[in-house]
Motif scaffolding. Structure first.
Motif, PDB file in Angstrom:
ATOM      1  N   CYS A 154       0.802  -1.227   0.000  1.00 38.05           N
ATOM      2  CA  CYS A 154       0.000   0.000   0.000  1.00 38.05           C
ATOM      3  C   CYS A 154       0.835   1.277   0.000  1.00 38.05           C
ATOM      4  O   CYS A 154       0.296   2.370  -0.006  1.00 38.05           O
ATOM      5  N   TYR A 171      -4.700  -3.132  -0.711  1.00 38.31           N
ATOM      6  CA  TYR A 171      -3.787  -3.250  -1.855  1.00 38.31           C
ATOM      7  C   TYR A 171      -4.394  -4.095  -2.975  1.00 38.31           C
ATOM      8  O   TYR A 171      -5.423  -4.770  -2.800  1.00 38.31           O
ATOM      9  N   GLY A 203      -7.468  -0.590  -3.672  1.00 38.25           N
ATOM     10  CA  GLY A 203      -7.107  -1.980  -3.435  1.00 38.25           C
ATOM     11  C   GLY A 203      -8.331  -2.857  -3.290  1.00 38.25           C
ATOM     12  O   GLY A 203      -9.335  -2.432  -2.720  1.00 38.25           O
TER      13      GLY A 203
END
Length: 398
Positions: A154, A171, A203
């Motif tokens: 991330c 993510y 994500g």
């Protein structure tokens, strides 16, 4: 039996065109080599594949095939006098290959060993204080900040000492890809685009912890010291190897190691390895490992005691792998006799994936699901055999 051209990731011409020309090529070979009919299908397919791989467009494909057909007739099928893409075909055409000798194979393998400078430029640490170590230190996370890391998933900066504290890491498990038609990057894992206003753009998966990967010699040595294979005596051998890795409290660690013998294709070592750090994510989608039991696994030290021996990895071993710097670095070994297919087949600064190399060079589909270190090690080994003109199926050597 119908003879079909071998599929390629990037087709130089429409399938129907390749199919028609392949039949024509087969007809020519049957006239020139009437006593070799049992081998001609494989020979024709191999020759057409080499032309296809050396052609960039339908026009160049047809031109190169016309040259091949002309030369076949001109030299009465004598492959030793024929070239495709300025390279002779006789030594690497499967249907006409003679059984290779071990000495000849070793000579060819040594000719494609990667030099130390190139290894270091590609992330290998070949010795303590080597150029790769210095480069890694200069380009390391946060300019050598050993207390913090940037999450690989991330992109959040966090304290390594607090890695086991629960947080939210959102993510995408797969890297974004560029769509030439829409001219937009998208994430193949979920279909979201990089310009989407949806919350999922950040994500499509979450984890309770951030993850990181040490990039410097010093950082990797904090997990365990590197071992120099120059201190391990043993006979010359050739081994293909591949590791599976996972994220732990200490970073990126090996959780499976597979070693295959080049000459017999036998698996010499294939074990699950317990990481040193506390487990965060087995990375099962890519590692294929869903559980590590103490009773069915080796500790890192036990693994290395069995691997760094005269019969497996020693100072005279030639190691074969794809992106092998990832494997030897996570194993914490310093080794210099390396054949890396990611480097051998690199296109400038771009490296072809093992999945595509296997498909294009040995017509094999791999990694259709979770990765398997055994499958990957064998595929890499066979790609090298194909490159140096050694029959993939050969198991006995003089």
């Amino acid at each position: 039996m119908v003879v079909r051209p071998i599929d390629l990731v990037n087709q130089p011409a429409p399938f129907q065109d390749r199919y028609k020309i392949l039949q024509r090529l087969l007809d020519v070979l049957e006239k020139l080599k009437p006593n070799a009919k049992g081998k001609l299908n494989k020979l024709a397919t191999g020759l057409e594949l080499r032309v296809a791989k050396s052609s960039k467009s339908p026009q160049s494909y047809k031109f190169n095939m016309s040259i091949l057909l002309r030369d076949l007739n001109k030299f009465q099928g004598d492959l030793s006098k024929i070239k495709i893409g300025h390279k002779p075909v006789a030594h690497s055409t499967p249907a006409v290959e003679n059984k290779a000798t071990k000495a000849n194979a070793m000579e060819k393998l040594k000719s494609i060993l990667i030099d130390v400078d190139t290894l270091e430029k590609n992330g290998y640490i070949t010795s303590i204080g080597s150029a790769a170590t210095a480069t890694a230190i200069r380009s390391g996370d946060l300019q050598g900040d050993s207390e913090h890391a940037i999450c690989l998933r991330c992109n959040t900066k966090f304290s390594k000492s607090e890695i086991m504290k629960k947080t939210l890491c959102r993510y995408h498990p797969l890297k974004k890809e560029y769509d030439r038609e829409s001219k937009i990057h998208h994430y193949p894992c979920c279909g979201e685009t990089a310009v989407s206003s949806s919350f999922l753009r950040l994500g499509c998966q979450t984890c309770d912890h951030h993850v990181f990967r040490e990039q410097t010699y010093e950082g990797m040595s904090n997990i365990t010291e590197f071992k120099d294979t120059r201190h391990v005596e043993g006979p010359e051998n050739v081994l293909a190897l591949d590791c599976e890795m996972a994220y732990t409290s200490l970073g990126y660690e090996m959780i499976r190691l597979t070693i295959v013998d080049f000459f017999t294709s036998k698996t010499l070592f294939d074990e699950i390895v317990r990481p040193i750090g506390q487990m965060i994510d087995l990375n099962s989608q890519f590692s294929g490992i869903h559980e590590i039991k103490e009773s069915d696994s080796l500790s890192y030290d036990e693994c290395m005691q069995r691997v760094l021996t005269s019969s497996l990895i020693n100072k005279d071993s030639i190691l074969i792998g794809h992106g092998l710097e990832n494997d030897v670095n996570v194993m914490r070994i310093l080794h210099r006799k390396i054949i890396d297919t990611a480097i051998l087949y690199s296109k400038g600064r771009f490296k072809t994936s093992l999945k595509n190399l296997a498909f294009e060079n040995i017509n094999r589909k791999i990694q259709s699901g979770e990765h398997d270190s055994s499958e990957d090690a064998i595929a890499t080994m066979d790609v090298v055999k194909s490159k140096i003109g050694i029959p993939i199926a050969q198991k006995e050597w003089n």
